[in-house]
Write a protein that holds these residues in place. Structure first.
Motif, PDB file in Angstrom:
ATOM      1  N   UNK A 298     -11.353  11.503   4.498  1.00  0.00           N
ATOM      2  CA  UNK A 298     -12.189  10.961   3.432  1.00  0.00           C
ATOM      3  C   UNK A 298     -11.333  10.382   2.303  1.00  0.00           C
ATOM      4  N   UNK A 299     -10.307  11.121   1.908  1.00  0.00           N
ATOM      5  CA  UNK A 299      -9.422  10.616   0.855  1.00  0.00           C
ATOM      6  C   UNK A 299      -8.675   9.362   1.307  1.00  0.00           C
ATOM      7  N   UNK A 300      -8.236   9.338   2.558  1.00  0.00           N
ATOM      8  CA  UNK A 300      -7.529   8.159   3.067  1.00  0.00           C
ATOM      9  C   UNK A 300      -8.448   6.942   3.095  1.00  0.00           C
ATOM     10  N   UNK A 301      -9.718   7.138   3.433  1.00  0.00           N
ATOM     11  CA  UNK A 301     -10.643   5.998   3.439  1.00  0.00           C
ATOM     12  C   UNK A 301     -10.940   5.516   2.020  1.00  0.00           C
ATOM     13  N   UNK A 302     -11.059   6.433   1.070  1.00  0.00           N
ATOM     14  CA  UNK A 302     -11.281   6.034  -0.325  1.00  0.00           C
ATOM     15  C   UNK A 302     -10.076   5.264  -0.856  1.00  0.00           C
ATOM     16  N   UNK A 303      -8.876   5.746  -0.553  1.00  0.00           N
ATOM     17  CA  UNK A 303      -7.659   5.054  -0.993  1.00  0.00           C
ATOM     18  C   UNK A 303      -7.558   3.680  -0.355  1.00  0.00           C
ATOM     19  N   UNK A 304      -7.929   3.572   0.911  1.00  0.00           N
ATOM     20  CA  UNK A 304      -7.894   2.278   1.594  1.00  0.00           C
ATOM     21  C   UNK A 304      -8.868   1.293   0.951  1.00  0.00           C
ATOM     22  N   UNK A 305     -10.041   1.758   0.600  1.00  0.00           N
ATOM     23  CA  UNK A 305     -11.021   0.892  -0.055  1.00  0.00           C
ATOM     24  C   UNK A 305     -10.502   0.446  -1.426  1.00  0.00           C
ATOM     25  N   UNK A 306      -9.929   1.371  -2.185  1.00  0.00           N
ATOM     26  CA  UNK A 306      -9.399   1.019  -3.505  1.00  0.00           C
ATOM     27  C   UNK A 306      -8.225   0.047  -3.407  1.00  0.00           C
ATOM     28  N   UNK A 307      -7.358   0.218  -2.404  1.00  0.00           N
ATOM     29  CA  UNK A 307      -6.251  -0.724  -2.217  1.00  0.00           C
ATOM     30  C   UNK A 307      -6.765  -2.115  -1.863  1.00  0.00           C
ATOM     31  N   UNK A 308      -7.800  -2.184  -1.059  1.00  0.00           N
ATOM     32  CA  UNK A 308      -8.374  -3.481  -0.699  1.00  0.00           C
ATOM     33  C   UNK A 308      -8.968  -4.167  -1.915  1.00  0.00           C
ATOM     34  N   UNK A 309      -9.689  -3.419  -2.730  1.00  0.00           N
ATOM     35  CA  UNK A 309     -10.273  -3.990  -3.945  1.00  0.00           C
ATOM     36  C   UNK A 309      -9.166  -4.455  -4.886  1.00  0.00           C
ATOM     37  N   UNK A 310      -8.119  -3.656  -5.035  1.00  0.00           N
ATOM     38  CA  UNK A 310      -7.012  -4.013  -5.917  1.00  0.00           C
ATOM     39  C   UNK A 310      -6.274  -5.242  -5.412  1.00  0.00           C
ATOM     40  N   UNK A 311      -6.075  -5.321  -4.102  1.00  0.00           N
ATOM     41  CA  UNK A 311      -5.388  -6.479  -3.512  1.00  0.00           C
ATOM     42  C   UNK A 311      -6.204  -7.752  -3.722  1.00  0.00           C
ATOM     43  N   UNK A 312      -7.517  -7.664  -3.567  1.00  0.00           N
ATOM     44  CA  UNK A 312      -8.371  -8.841  -3.790  1.00  0.00           C
ATOM     45  C   UNK A 312      -8.383  -9.242  -5.256  1.00  0.00           C
ATOM     46  N   UNK A 313      -8.346  -8.259  -6.149  1.00  0.00           N
ATOM     47  CA  UNK A 313      -8.341  -8.558  -7.574  1.00  0.00           C
ATOM     48  C   UNK A 313      -7.042  -9.237  -7.984  1.00  0.00           C
TER      49      UNK A 313
ATOM     50  N   UNK B 251      -5.174 -11.092  -6.040  1.00  0.00           N
ATOM     51  CA  UNK B 251      -5.189 -12.445  -5.489  1.00  0.00           C
ATOM     52  C   UNK B 251      -6.020 -13.378  -6.356  1.00  0.00           C
ATOM     53  N   UNK B 252      -7.134 -12.890  -6.896  1.00  0.00           N
ATOM     54  CA  UNK B 252      -7.970 -13.767  -7.717  1.00  0.00           C
ATOM     55  C   UNK B 252      -7.345 -14.030  -9.078  1.00  0.00           C
ATOM     56  N   UNK B 253      -6.563 -13.096  -9.596  1.00  0.00           N
ATOM     57  CA  UNK B 253      -5.950 -13.329 -10.899  1.00  0.00           C
ATOM     58  C   UNK B 253      -4.706 -14.189 -10.805  1.00  0.00           C
TER      59      UNK B 253
END
Length: 106
Positions: A79-94, A96-98
């Motif tokens: 569960x923690x690994x999936x939450x971290x993966x989701x947060x890394x994806x959101x951070x990576x997309x953010x 890229x947009x900036x």
């Protein structure tokens, strides 16, 4: 001479950079799925723990409790690994947009 000084500045490797393996880059969901699947398997195996691990039952180790606690640890880690993966994806997309340049007409 120190080995780090023999390379030009652009070719030095930084110790603090976090890298991922090739398999982890291609399939970022693989590790959380494996951990959660292992948790489910150990949870099911806990029902048959005395038959699956008779040596532990002979010694006196509570095999059901051992399997359930390992399943709990794997489930929480997945569960923690999936939450971290989701947060890394959101951070990576953010990021890229900036870093994209804004159009000059706007």
């Amino acid at each position: 001479m120190i080995q780090g000084q023999s390379k030009p500045f652009g070719q030095r490797q930084h110790l603090l950079t976090v890298g991922r393996g090739g398999l982890s880059k291609q399939y970022p969901v693989l590790l959380p799925v494996i951990l959660i699947f292992g948790s489910g398997v150990l949870g099911i195996a806990s029902f048959y723990a005395n038959a699956l691990f008779p040596l532990l039952a002979v010694i006196g180790v509570p095999t059901t409790l051992l399997c359930l606690s390992a399943a709990l640890v794997l489930g929480v880690a997945g569960t923690l690994a999936s939450i971290i993966s989701i947060l890394e994806t959101i951070d990576r997309l953010r990021i890229q947009t900036t870093t994209l340049p804004k159009p000059k007409g706007a």
